[in-house]
Motif scaffolding. Structure first.
Motif, mmCIF file in Angstrom:
data_model
loop_
_atom_site.group_PDB
_atom_site.id
_atom_site.type_symbol
_atom_site.label_atom_id
_atom_site.label_comp_id
_atom_site.label_asym_id
_atom_site.label_seq_id
_atom_site.Cartn_x
_atom_site.Cartn_y
_atom_site.Cartn_z
ATOM 1 N N TYR A 55 0.860 -1.182 0.000
ATOM 2 C CA TYR A 55 0.000 0.000 0.000
ATOM 3 C C TYR A 55 0.901 1.238 0.000
ATOM 4 N N HIS A 56 0.863 1.990 -1.088
ATOM 5 C CA HIS A 56 1.744 3.150 -1.227
ATOM 6 C C HIS A 56 0.924 4.353 -1.696
ATOM 7 N N PRO A 57 0.398 5.112 -0.763
ATOM 8 C CA PRO A 57 -0.415 6.275 -1.143
ATOM 9 C C PRO A 57 0.455 7.455 -1.589
ATOM 10 N N THR A 58 -0.203 8.487 -2.066
ATOM 11 C CA THR A 58 0.481 9.635 -2.663
ATOM 12 C C THR A 58 1.597 10.191 -1.786
ATOM 13 N N GLU A 59 1.346 10.324 -0.496
ATOM 14 C CA GLU A 59 2.350 10.963 0.366
ATOM 15 C C GLU A 59 3.653 10.173 0.472
ATOM 16 N N SER A 60 3.661 8.926 0.003
ATOM 17 C CA SER A 60 4.898 8.144 0.062
ATOM 18 C C SER A 60 5.702 8.230 -1.236
ATOM 19 N N TYR A 61 5.161 8.898 -2.276
ATOM 20 C CA TYR A 61 5.864 8.944 -3.554
ATOM 21 C C TYR A 61 7.000 9.964 -3.501
ATOM 22 N N THR A 62 8.090 9.607 -4.162
ATOM 23 C CA THR A 62 9.228 10.529 -4.244
ATOM 24 C C THR A 62 9.612 10.702 -5.714
ATOM 25 N N THR A 63 10.575 11.579 -5.959
ATOM 26 C CA THR A 63 11.047 11.788 -7.337
ATOM 27 C C THR A 63 12.213 10.856 -7.663
ATOM 28 N N ASP A 64 12.505 9.931 -6.772
ATOM 29 C CA ASP A 64 13.577 8.948 -7.008
ATOM 30 C C ASP A 64 12.984 7.839 -7.885
ATOM 31 N N ILE A 65 13.177 7.969 -9.179
ATOM 32 C CA ILE A 65 12.480 7.101 -10.137
ATOM 33 C C ILE A 65 12.855 5.628 -9.988
ATOM 34 N N SER A 66 14.146 5.350 -9.846
ATOM 35 C CA SER A 66 14.539 3.931 -9.749
ATOM 36 C C SER A 66 13.939 3.297 -8.487
ATOM 37 N N ARG A 67 13.891 4.061 -7.408
ATOM 38 C CA ARG A 67 13.324 3.519 -6.166
ATOM 39 C C ARG A 67 11.818 3.298 -6.314
ATOM 40 N N MET A 68 11.140 4.247 -6.945
ATOM 41 C CA MET A 68 9.696 4.109 -7.096
ATOM 42 C C MET A 68 9.343 2.949 -8.036
ATOM 43 N N ILE A 69 10.153 2.756 -9.065
ATOM 44 C CA ILE A 69 9.908 1.609 -9.959
ATOM 45 C C ILE A 69 10.064 0.310 -9.173
ATOM 46 N N SER A 70 11.101 0.249 -8.338
ATOM 47 C CA SER A 70 11.311 -0.957 -7.519
ATOM 48 C C SER A 70 10.127 -1.186 -6.583
ATOM 49 N N THR A 71 9.517 -0.111 -6.125
ATOM 50 C CA THR A 71 8.433 -0.216 -5.143
ATOM 51 C C THR A 71 7.092 -0.565 -5.784
ATOM 52 N N LEU A 72 6.814 0.065 -6.931
ATOM 53 C CA LEU A 72 5.450 -0.009 -7.480
ATOM 54 C C LEU A 72 5.275 -1.021 -8.613
ATOM 55 N N ILE A 182 -0.634 19.366 -12.565
ATOM 56 C CA ILE A 182 0.294 20.492 -12.701
ATOM 57 C C ILE A 182 1.550 20.064 -13.457
ATOM 58 N N ASN A 183 1.423 19.058 -14.302
ATOM 59 C CA ASN A 183 2.516 18.621 -15.181
ATOM 60 C C ASN A 183 3.798 18.275 -14.440
ATOM 61 N N GLU A 184 3.672 17.577 -13.329
ATOM 62 C CA GLU A 184 4.883 17.168 -12.613
ATOM 63 C C GLU A 184 5.651 16.106 -13.399
ATOM 64 N N ASN A 185 4.915 15.395 -14.282
ATOM 65 C CA ASN A 185 5.573 14.447 -15.184
ATOM 66 C C ASN A 185 6.149 13.222 -14.473
ATOM 67 N N TYR A 186 5.515 12.825 -13.390
ATOM 68 C CA TYR A 186 5.944 11.595 -12.709
ATOM 69 C C TYR A 186 4.840 10.536 -12.757
ATOM 70 N N CYS A 187 3.984 10.586 -13.772
ATOM 71 C CA CYS A 187 2.858 9.632 -13.847
ATOM 72 C C CYS A 187 3.307 8.166 -13.717
ATOM 73 N N PRO A 188 4.389 7.744 -14.391
ATOM 74 C CA PRO A 188 4.700 6.304 -14.338
ATOM 75 C C PRO A 188 5.300 5.826 -13.024
ATOM 76 N N THR A 189 5.619 6.751 -12.117
ATOM 77 C CA THR A 189 6.210 6.301 -10.853
ATOM 78 C C THR A 189 5.413 6.822 -9.654
ATOM 79 N N GLY A 190 4.137 7.045 -9.874
ATOM 80 C CA GLY A 190 3.281 7.525 -8.795
ATOM 81 C C GLY A 190 3.157 9.038 -8.846
ATOM 82 N N CYS A 191 1.950 9.529 -9.078
ATOM 83 C CA CYS A 191 1.732 10.978 -9.243
ATOM 84 C C CYS A 191 2.015 11.700 -7.922
ATOM 85 N N ILE A 192 3.102 12.469 -7.892
ATOM 86 C CA ILE A 192 3.498 13.067 -6.607
ATOM 87 C C ILE A 192 2.568 14.202 -6.178
ATOM 88 N N SER A 193 1.809 14.771 -7.120
ATOM 89 C CA SER A 193 0.899 15.853 -6.721
ATOM 90 C C SER A 193 -0.479 15.314 -6.337
#
Lengths: 502, 130
Positions: A55-72, A182-193
């Protein structure tokens, strides 16, 4: 990272007990499972969701792409389809499933696809008009709207639109499930906004407030059945202080929505079906890096804002893709370090585009090797080679018309090209093994149909031979849809549950 | 031994890329590269370790063979070879079946993780205009 979940979501594997009972067990919390479970919970049914991922809700997302890919993602985003060439396939594994890591595109099923499914597969009641009520409800729930091209963002998509206009090709603004993107552009690794309206933020939330329970970090290992009735799922806890331990869930009815790879894998290894997974279909994504003369600042544009649909009926779509140095560098890796350095030196002038195609190639899921992951093997259909080449030629035309001055093709052994003449020379030497292909959409591994010999589920979504098992994920789509399947999967799931509830 | 082959490929991949800042001294750049190689290698090794066995075993086998070739060619473990030695080892290993897949996997994962190492990612300076 430990995140506090809402009351009915068990996010901590240590919090799982050894056995559960419920009226409806929904295995999988992606779009197909979430819609089904939410609808059942709203009807007052006792629903329990089981999800392999965390379970990884929005507040747990970061901009660390490799880590988020490993997680999600399943297998840390590395799951090749074996064949020539190998295809990198990625799918989500988390509460919310694919909706957490996709671009949030919600398309209604193309009418000609539904007509084909009706005439060739006997899907009565799944026509455009019948599905309309489901789509309206889904679109309202997910706040689906046409993404706008802002003055200071989405220039990569704007250029694509200009190219399509110049060639007089059909294009549309894409319908996306977002609120205040707001075009944060992190859709594939969890929308941080938190703008993307994933299942986690919509259907699962309402299911939980209607009393449904969600168990995360729990992988369905085997379905126990007798005399055509499924009775319990034996599952394994992943993670937690007590390590891998068994959990049993008893149910009256089972909804399977584990995704197009895991649903047939579970069906086959539990001996519920012999034919599931024998004809998996998938989309192929061909990524093209384009360099422009002036900055396009593609990092400030969200993905898939514009879709060029000129060749939609041939199964070909063009879109801007997610832009971050990570993805660009991976896309350019077959060109060597020189190309990656060129990218870094000219980062704001580059953009990444994708041509998505509907190939004829099919894959098989081999379940006997491993209980956790199936081996997926495919054979490239000979007709797909000229299809890919034609698609790349169209993409090159479009991108040059969009103002690109140099293209990096997804073809190993080629050099960057600056004109259609150079493109033709580069592609003339390419064979099937040179293509760099990725895929993020698989389907049709347990197809729905009226003919028992050719389908795994009937037209009510029931697994053949079992009265109490429904399947509601992308597995049941009769053929390759040629468009992002989330909207269709959700509409089919909604229709199946409506029929079930009567 | 397979981990050393992974680290060799990671080091080779990132040494061709620019570091965090052109103003850094060569000593600081070397330190950055060593630290980045350690961090990325750990990520790549973990990713390989968690793959299904039917992918993991062949990859580890090829990586181990690469390590053996490295020792036979240079007389040293892979983490002690020079840049020229590394190139020779990679040249000979490229003749192994599946080495291309192994190399591609490691290099792709390296590029994915490299930009998460502090300070190397380029950023768009500001919005464009229509």
């Amino acid at each position: 990272m430990t995140v506090k979940a809402c009351e009915n979501i068990i996010a901590d594997p240590n919090g799982l007990s050894g056995s559960y009972e419920c009226e409806y067990l929904v295995v999988g919390t992606g779009p197909g499972g979430s819609v089904a479970g939410a609808k059942l919970a709203a009807a007052g049914k006792d629903v329990l969701f089981m999800e392999e991922g965390g379970y990884h809700p929005t507040e747990s997302y970061t901009t660390d792409i490799s880590r988020m890919i490993s997680t999600l993602y399943r297998d840390r985003g590395i799951l090749p389809f074996v064949g020539k060439p190998a295809i990198a396939f990625a799918e989500g594994r988390c509460v919310g499933g694919g909706s957490v890591i996709n671009g949030g595109l919600i398309w209604r099923t193309p009418p000609w696809v539904l007509e084909e499914w009706e005439s060739r597969h006997g899907l009565n009641g799944y026509d455009t008009e019948s599905l309309k009520k489901h789509f309206i409800s889904i679109e309202e729930r997910l706040n689906v709207n046409k993404h706008k091209i802002e003055v200071d963002a989405n220039l990569d998509s704007y250029r694509l639109m200009q190219g399509a206009e110049e060639l007089k090709w059909k294009f549309v603004l894409a319908p996306r499930a977002v609120k205040d993107c707001i075009n944060e552009n992190y859709c594939p690794t969890g929308c941080i906004s938190g703008a993307k309206q994933s299942m986690l933020q919509t259907y699962l939330k309402s299911a939980a407030s209607d009393g449904a329970r969600v168990l995360s970090n729990l992988r369905a290992d085997k379905i126990i059945h007798k005399n055509g009735v499924a009775r319990e799922v034996r599952a394994l806890v992943s993670g937690g202080a007590q390590g891998r331990r068994p959990v049993t869930v008893k149910f009256d009815k089972l909804i399977m929505a584990c995704g197009p790879l895991q649903t047939p894998h579970l069906l086959r290894r539990s001996s519920l079906s012999k034919t599931a997974g024998t004809s998996l279909e998938f989309h192929m994504n061909l990524k093209i890096a384009a360099r422009f003369a002036a900055p396009v600042n593609a990092e400030k544009g969200t993905i898939f804002t514009v879709q060029v649909q000129e060749f939609e009926k041939e199964g070909v779509l063009f879109m801007a893709s997610n832009y971050r140095p990570h993805y660009m560098a991976m896309t350019l890796s077959h060109f060597g370090a020189g190309a990656v350095n060129a990218l870094l030196g000219d980062y704001e002038k580059f953009a990444l585009y994708v041509a998505m195609i509907r190939p004829r190639s099919k894959a098989k899921i081999i379940t006997s090797l491993d209980r956790r992951s199936p081996l997926v093997r495919y054979k490239l259909d000979p007709s797909d080679v000229p299809y890919i080449k034609t698609t790349l030629a169209r993409a090159a035309r479009l991108l040059f018309a969009s103002g690109a001055v140099e293209l990096y093709l997804p073809v190993a052994g080629t050099m960057p090209v600056k004109s259609m003449k150079e493109f033709k020379e580069a592609l003339s030497r390419a064979d099937a093994g040179n293509f760099e292909i990725i895929s993020v959409h698989a389907m049709s591994s347990a197809p729905m149909g009226s003919d028992p010999a050719k389908s795994v589920v009937d037209t009510d979504g029931k697994l053949r031979g079992f009265e109490n098992v429904l399947i509601t994920d992308a597995s049941i789509l009769p053929t390759n849809i040629g468009e992002s399947p989330q909207g269709t999967v959700m509409a089919f799931s909604s229709e199946i549950i409506s029929r079930h509830l009567g | 031994m397979w981990r050393k082959a992974v680290k060799m490929l990671v080091t080779d991949s990132i040494s061709a890329l620019p570091g965090p800042s052109s103003s850094l001294s060569s000593l600081k750049k070397d330190l950055f590269l060593a630290s980045a190689a350690r961090e990325i290698s750990a990520y790549v090794e973990l990713t390989i370790s968690e793959m299904p066995w039917f992918f993991r075993f062949p990859i580890i086998f090829i990586a181990t063979l690469t390590g053996v070739i490295g020792f036979l060619v240079t007389g040293k473990a892979l983490d002690g070879v020079t840049v020229a030695g590394r190139r020779r080892v990679m040249g000979i290993s490229s003749l192994l079946p599946l080495y291309g897949n192994f190399s591609k996997l490691v290099r792709s994962l390296t590029l994915l993780a490299y930009f998460d190492v502090s300070g190397v990612a380029p950023r768009t300076p500001g919005g464009g205009s229509l």
